[in-house]
Design an enzyme around this catalytic site. Structure first.
Site, short mmCIF file in Angstrom:
data_model
loop_
_atom_site.label_atom_id
_atom_site.label_comp_id
_atom_site.label_asym_id
_atom_site.label_seq_id
_atom_site.Cartn_x
_atom_site.Cartn_y
_atom_site.Cartn_z
N SER A 527 0.81 -1.22 0.00
CA SER A 527 0.00 0.00 0.00
C SER A 527 0.84 1.27 0.00
CB SER A 527 -0.95 0.00 1.21
OG SER A 527 -0.23 -0.22 2.41
N ASP A 766 -3.68 5.27 11.79
CA ASP A 766 -2.77 4.92 10.70
C ASP A 766 -1.53 5.81 10.82
OD1 ASP A 766 -1.35 4.39 8.43
OD2 ASP A 766 -2.99 4.76 7.03
N HIS A 769 0.92 5.08 6.60
CA HIS A 769 0.71 5.78 5.34
C HIS A 769 0.78 7.28 5.55
CE1 HIS A 769 -1.28 1.80 4.96
NE2 HIS A 769 -0.64 1.81 3.81
#
Length: 797
Positions: A527, A766, A769
């Protein structure tokens, strides 16, 4: 005799000292002078060849002067009859919009097209499209403002299209912002919509089109244009008509005055400051931002186009007013006491204020069209604008095409020519120094591309806004849309990476698209690869919109095409690069086959021009490893009869298998490995505040964690090993600069409004990211500089 003989002998010796030729002193002086002229001519010729100036003779530059030799005021004049007519028609201009196509919309009189603007003391040359395109070779020009700014851009498009047909390369969803490209001259023409130049809030009553008043934030520039000016060469700035409405003026969130306020309860203690106040402060804010823009080009030239009057008679625009004149007005139409002229004066005063007090002293000029247009009541569409039958209103603001507005671009061209001449003449005092400086700058730029270490440096606060936001980029994943999900602090958006030994320019989508035209790029990995790919899509979409052409049901495999440049970009999910089976209900660990490349991306190599790998975080998960079909070890596999071998050696084998597969494939392509991007969890992943730092680390404030350092080390060593064997592989080394940005992760704003209903102790975070826009945009800025270096090396070979 002895004395004479001595003198003659002495003279003969001196004569022979000049290149061994026996010549007289007088001839020697002539020879020396000739050599000086020859050398000076040679140096000057080299200067011209290496300077940024176009060939002045080729483009026919000649300053318009009065009979007394003074520079002519091209804005002070009158309209004269011109039997030649316009330079284009409604059928010869392919880009002419129906709303300005007066002849095509039923207007029968044609006199309005046969008037030419004549300065009182000189001639204004007719527009020359070839000259204009020569002046703007490899440049970008943007019209910024309201629909009249667009009107001028449309006129320029028609004039230029008689020389070269432009390509329509971008428009936003509302068709407000447009980009046109002239490939033969590498020229980009842009129009950017901005009603007020500053930020506003429209307060409605009974629906979106019933606006009661507008809140104008006079010291906050409109980001729709402010974030796009860093790579421009020319700006034509204008505005005005939207200010003639009921408004409240705000400065630093405090209401400081109003315009046309009615005196109700909401207007108590609010002073009507007049139209000139709000408009003047808006232009001051806009011009100051342009002058102080750190990322903008030093040679940026800004033209302030003054107010263009409307000519409604017998009512306002929404009260039955019209403008059915067929001839220009006489001198009585020039009212130097009226509001139109006062608006014009306010605009010029604000430009002079910024020009005198400006920090960077960027060139700012006036394109003074107001006087010329005060008498052109005959040049508006009136009822002939292609929309009258729907709204029963006349257009007495915009201008027919062709029509009097074409003169604005004749003035613009003349002003650009004058600027070029003045800049050229200012360099003539020392062509040698200019040539040497230019050569030094070119050499320095090439050396910077070749030797810059982008991985080491520091994050510097930069007030310049990002190139895009959550409203302008439609490809941001929900998990990275931090502002759209309600993240209250936006300071993380205003940091620029400064390498220690060079400069990293802001991302230029035009350059990237030019370098990758007719190519196919693959982003392969986990990702993080997708995160970088989405950043790139957002950056490029500021110039050209991508089309999603293929995707699977998981949306982990997607392909976009940029039709304007025939560029294809794909993202391919492959968290291990080698064949792998992700954990499921039957197995609570991943299974990796270290000697078998993942066919899902390997099969795409046959059409790829560049492959960018980005992976790492999935190797931290429990896994069992296989080679030759046999289990050879595992990572964190309690209860299984396998040897614990960690994951650093596994990562090394994976890279050897994957990079080796590309070498064996044999296709010529660029391969980039993005190094490991550290996470910033501070405690438990589902605890509030897991990564809530608000500013980057300073240089030296934080050391790389051992694991992050080892992951990067493996990647660097393997890529360097293949490079020594002749492979065309590169490292995009982001580990250090990513480590310094704990503030740029989504945190709890991976989901929309995570704290609706109050604070929560437990919330998913998160901290892996990156928000978009945000720090990860820098990855692509570095990637672009790497690509520029490749192109330079190819040309040198």
């Amino acid at each position: 005799m002895g004395s004479a003989s001595f003198s003659e002998e002495n003279q003969t010796k001196k004569n022979k000292q000049i290149f061994g030729w026996e010549i007289s002193r007088r001839n020697a002086r002539v020879l020396r002078f000739g050599l000086c002229v020859f050398c000076a001519t040679g140096v000057f010729t080299l200067y011209l060849q290496n300077s940024p100036w176009p060939n002045l003779t080729m483009i026919g530059l000649k300053q318009q002067q009065t009979t007394r030799g003074e520079e002519c005021d091209i804005f002070n004049g009158h309209w004269v009859w011109d039997p030649k007519g316009p330079m284009y028609t409604n059928w010869s201009c392919p880009t002419l919009p129906s709303s300005k196509n007066c002849q095509g919309s039923g207007r029968t009189d044609q006199y309005y097209m046969n008037w030419r603007w004549k300065p009182n003391a000189c001639e204004l040359p007719r527009f020359d499209g070839s000259t204009f395109l020569s002046l703007v070779q490899s440049k970008k020009l943007a019209f910024i403002g309201d629909s009249v700014a667009r009107n001028q851009m449309e006129s320029l498009l028609c004039l230029l299209s008689q020389v070269e047909t432009p390509q329509d390369i971008y428009k936003d969803a509302e068709d407000r912002d447009r980009y046109w490209f002239f490939p033969s001259h590498n020229f980009t023409l842009i129009v950017i919509w901005s009603k007020f130049l500053v930020q506003v809030e429209e307060i409605t009553r009974n629906g979106p089109y019933d606006i009661d008043h507008t809140n104008i934030y006079i010291n906050k520039p409109d980001m729709n244009w402010a974030r796009r000016i860093h790579d421009l060469d020319y700006i034509v700035l204008s505005n005005g008509h939207w200010f003639f409405r009921k408004s409240y003026f705000y400065k630093s969130q405090k209401c400081v005055g109003c315009l046309y306020c009615g005196g109700g309860d909401e207007d108590k203690n609010v002073v009507d400051l007049g139209l000139e106040y709000g408009l003047g402060r808006a232009f001051r804010t806009a011009l100051k931002l342009i002058d102080e823009c750190k990322e903008c080009k030093d040679g940026l030239v800004t033209f302030l186009r003054t107010f263009s009057p409307s000519h409604f008679e017998n009512g306002a625009w929404n009260g039955g007013g019209g403008c059915n004149k067929t001839m220009p007005l006489g001198e009585e139409g020039v009212d130097l006491e009226g509001m139109d002229w006062r608006v014009r004066n306010t605009q010029i005063e604000e430009l002079e204020r910024v020009r005198k007090a400006g920090r960077r002293k960027r060139r700012m000029e006036v394109l003074d069209v107001t006087k010329s247009m005060l008498v052109r009541a005959d040049g508006h569409p009136d009822k002939h604008w292609g929309g009258y039958e729907y709204v029963n209103r006349s257009d007495c603001v915009h201008w027919c095409l062709p029509g009097p507005i074409d003169a604005w671009n004749e003035m613009l061209l003349e002003a650009m020519k004058r600027i070029l001449i003045s800049l050229f003449l200012s360099h003539l005092w020392s062509p040698t120094a200019a040539f040497v400086a230019g050569y030094h700058d070119q050499t320095k730029n090439r050396e910077s591309l070749q030797h810059c270490d982008f991985s080491m440096g520091q994050w510097i606060h930069d007030p310049t806004p990002p190139l895009y936001d959550e409203t302008t980029c439609k490809t941001i994943s929900e998990g990275q849309n931090c502002v759209g999900h309600g993240r209250p602090d936006t300071g993380y958006l205003y940091w620029q990476w400064h390498p220690s030994n060079c400069t990293l320019p802001r991302f230029d989508p035009a350059t990237f698209l030019s370098l990758t035209a007719n190519q196919k790029l693959l982003f392969v990995g986990d990702s993080m690869a997708r995160n970088q790919l989405e950043s790139l899509l957002c950056l490029l979409s500021t110039l050209s919109q991508p089309l999603l052409t293929a995707f699977d049901h998981t949306r982990k495999f997607r392909t976009w095409v940029f039709p304007s440049h025939n560029l294809t970009i794909s993202v391919l999910w492959s968290p291990f690069l080698v064949k792998g089976v992700e954990k499921d209900n039957d197995y609570n660990y991943n299974r990796l086959f270290l000697d078998v490349v993942d066919a899902r991306w390997a099969d795409e190599l046959k059409t790829a021009d560049m492959v960018l790998f980005s992976m790492g975080h999935w190797f931290l998960h429990p896994a069992v490893y296989f080679e030759g079909g046999e289990a050879v070890g595992c990572h964190y596999c309690p209860g299984l009869n396998h040897t614990e071998i960690g994951f650093f050696g596994v990562l090394r084998k994976v890279l050897r298998t994957s990079l080796g597969a590309i070498v064996e494939h044999g296709r010529e392509m660029k391969v980039v490995v993005t190094t490991f991007s550290p996470a910033h969890f501070d405690g438990e992943w589902d605890k509030a505040g897991a990564c809530d730092r608000k500013v980057p680390y300073k240089e030296g404030e934080k050391e790389l964690q051992w694991m992050d350092k080892e992951m990067r080390k493996v990647e660097v060593e393997e890529v360097e090993s293949f490079k020594r064997k002749g492979a065309n592989f590169e490292l995009l080394d982001v580990t250090n600069l990513a480590m310094m940005r704990p503030d740029a992760h989504p945190g709890p704003y991976m989901h929309a409004s995570p704290f609706n209903g109050g604070f929560k102790e437990r919330v998913q975070n998160d901290c892996v990211h990156w928000c978009l826009p945000g720090a990860i945009d820098t990855w692509n800025e570095i990637l672009l500089q790497m690509m520029r270096r490749w192109r330079h090396e190819e040309r040198r070979k």
